[in-house]
Design a protein around this motif. Structure first.
Motif, PDB file in Angstrom:
ATOM      1  N   GLN A   1      -5.992  45.188  64.709  1.00  0.00           N
ATOM      2  CA  GLN A   1      -3.924  43.893  64.586  1.00  0.00           C
ATOM      3  C   GLN A   1      -4.779  42.494  65.556  1.00  0.00           C
ATOM      4  OE1 GLN A   1      -1.565  47.809  66.148  1.00  0.00           O
ATOM      5  NE2 GLN A   1      -0.294  45.711  65.128  1.00  0.00           N
ATOM      6  N   SER A   2      -3.690  41.328  65.071  1.00  0.00           N
ATOM      7  CA  SER A   2      -3.429  39.957  65.500  1.00  0.00           C
ATOM      8  C   SER A   2      -2.650  39.092  64.748  1.00  0.00           C
ATOM      9  CB  SER A   2      -4.885  39.061  64.854  1.00  0.00           C
ATOM     10  OG  SER A   2      -4.726  39.030  63.286  1.00  0.00           O
TER      11      SER A   2
ATOM     12  N   LYS B   1       2.275  37.251  71.417  1.00  0.00           N
ATOM     13  CA  LYS B   1       3.454  35.818  70.656  1.00  0.00           C
ATOM     14  C   LYS B   1       4.531  35.692  70.726  1.00  0.00           C
ATOM     15  CE  LYS B   1       3.019  33.026  66.299  1.00  0.00           C
ATOM     16  NZ  LYS B   1       2.314  32.034  66.417  1.00  0.00           N
TER      17      LYS B   1
ATOM     18  N   PHE C   1       2.628  39.537  61.392  1.00  0.00           N
ATOM     19  CA  PHE C   1       1.418  40.278  62.291  1.00  0.00           C
ATOM     20  C   PHE C   1       0.706  40.517  61.178  1.00  0.00           C
ATOM     21  CE2 PHE C   1       4.355  39.341  65.795  1.00  0.00           C
ATOM     22  CZ  PHE C   1       5.794  40.338  65.185  1.00  0.00           C
TER      23      PHE C   1
ATOM     24  N   CYS D   1      -2.853  43.585  59.942  1.00  0.00           N
ATOM     25  CA  CYS D   1      -3.025  44.867  60.501  1.00  0.00           C
ATOM     26  C   CYS D   1      -4.284  44.968  59.283  1.00  0.00           C
ATOM     27  CB  CYS D   1      -2.318  45.853  60.319  1.00  0.00           C
ATOM     28  SG  CYS D   1      -3.100  47.333  60.098  1.00  0.00           S
TER      29      CYS D   1
ATOM     30  N   TRP E   1       3.856  50.564  59.573  1.00  0.00           N
ATOM     31  CA  TRP E   1       3.796  49.695  60.568  1.00  0.00           C
ATOM     32  C   TRP E   1       5.299  50.261  61.965  1.00  0.00           C
ATOM     33  CZ3 TRP E   1       1.645  45.228  62.188  1.00  0.00           C
ATOM     34  CH2 TRP E   1       1.074  44.644  61.247  1.00  0.00           C
TER      35      TRP E   1
ATOM     36  N   THR F   1       0.189  42.812  55.956  1.00  0.00           N
ATOM     37  CA  THR F   1       1.222  41.902  56.704  1.00  0.00           C
ATOM     38  C   THR F   1       2.648  42.493  56.881  1.00  0.00           C
ATOM     39  OG1 THR F   1      -0.264  39.768  56.037  1.00  0.00           O
ATOM     40  CG2 THR F   1       1.642  39.091  57.502  1.00  0.00           C
TER      41      THR F   1
ATOM     42  N   TYR G   1       5.007  46.197  68.061  1.00  0.00           N
ATOM     43  CA  TYR G   1       4.401  46.011  66.661  1.00  0.00           C
ATOM     44  C   TYR G   1       2.911  46.695  66.727  1.00  0.00           C
ATOM     45  CZ  TYR G   1       9.258  44.026  66.015  1.00  0.00           C
ATOM     46  OH  TYR G   1       9.851  43.542  66.053  1.00  0.00           O
TER      47      TYR G   1
ATOM     48  N   THR H   1       0.516  44.509  68.600  1.00  0.00           N
ATOM     49  CA  THR H   1       1.705  43.129  69.465  1.00  0.00           C
ATOM     50  C   THR H   1       2.687  42.898  69.530  1.00  0.00           C
ATOM     51  OG1 THR H   1       0.247  42.471  66.673  1.00  0.00           O
ATOM     52  CG2 THR H   1       1.934  40.638  68.154  1.00  0.00           C
TER      53      THR H   1
ATOM     54  N   LEU I   1       5.939  40.581  70.592  1.00  0.00           N
ATOM     55  CA  LEU I   1       6.426  39.957  70.123  1.00  0.00           C
ATOM     56  C   LEU I   1       7.592  39.712  71.622  1.00  0.00           C
ATOM     57  CD1 LEU I   1       7.166  37.474  68.597  1.00  0.00           C
ATOM     58  CD2 LEU I   1       8.659  39.457  67.682  1.00  0.00           C
TER      59      LEU I   1
END
Lengths: 113, 111
Positions: B6-7, B11, B21, B23, B34, B76, B90, B106, B108
């Protein structure tokens, strides 16, 4: 809606002792259960699973027990180590849910030195 | 075998901004999920994909959230516009059969 819940939000054990984390589930027709470990800042890590046609399953230092009569699931950790400190979630797969999981709110396990 | 990627990992945005995001599931896993995880709670499913099709998006707030998995591999998740209550982790998970395997998530923060 139906959901998985945990009896205790926190559990503290001495290093080397055994830990027992409990979970009550509400959907009697759920046929698959998973225990996850989540360390701070990480995603849930799969520990062990069990199908509803079993009442016990053992892994490395962990055992999951399933009591369908009272809709209860437990995770036993033998010789608890500091690295076991984390939040533990149980999750169930309700029938007809396309392999989805319903999670409880988790138990924070703290291992004391 | 490589796990779920994940990236970004973190954030920070202001409310009303948009964010995305990414994956990448475990190779060969047809099902991708998700989740949103609020601090102190268990993960809550937002959307489930089977290959490039949506299986269940009943919990996705479609007025502001969208997700896609166009080629049936990576996915995404987008939020536009973000609200303060979207602050959460997430998580993306994938599965081949039973059992789901999660990425690192991620985190957030919406200010």
């Amino acid at each position: 809606g139906e959901s998985v819940g945990l009896h205790l939000p926190t559990l503290s054990v001495q290093e080397g002792d055994n830990s027992i984390i409990n979970c009550a589930y509400s959907n009697s027709a759920s046929d698959y259960f998973i225990w996850y470990k989540q360390e701070s800042g990480k995603g849930p890590q799969f520990i062990i699973d069990i199908r509803s046609n079993m009442d016990k399953r053992q892994g490395q230092r962990v055992t999951v027990l399933l009591n369908k009569t009272v809709k209860h699931l437990s995770l036993q950790i033998a010789a608890t180590q500091p690295g076991d400190s984390a939040v533990y979630f149980c999750a169930e797969n309700p029938p007809g849910s396309a392999r989805q999981l319903t999670f409880g709110s988790g138990t924070q396990l703290t291992v004391l030195p | 075998e490589a796990g779920v990627a994940q990236s970004p990992r973190y954030k920070i945005i202001e409310k009303r901004q948009s964010v995305a995001f990414w994956c990448n599931p475990i190779s060969g896993h047809a099902t991708l999920y998700w989740y949103q995880q609020i601090l102190g709670q268990g993960p809550k499913l937002l959307i489930q994909f089977q290959n490039n099709g949506v299986v269940d998006d009943s919990q996705l707030p479609k007025d502001r959230f969208s997700a896609e998995r166009l080629k049936g591999v990576d996915s995404t998740l987008k939020i536009q516009p973000a609200k303060l209550e979207d602050s959460a982790v997430y998580l993306c998970a994938s599965s081949a059969r039973l059992g789901q395997f999660f990425g690192p998530g991620t985190r957030l923060t919406v200010l």
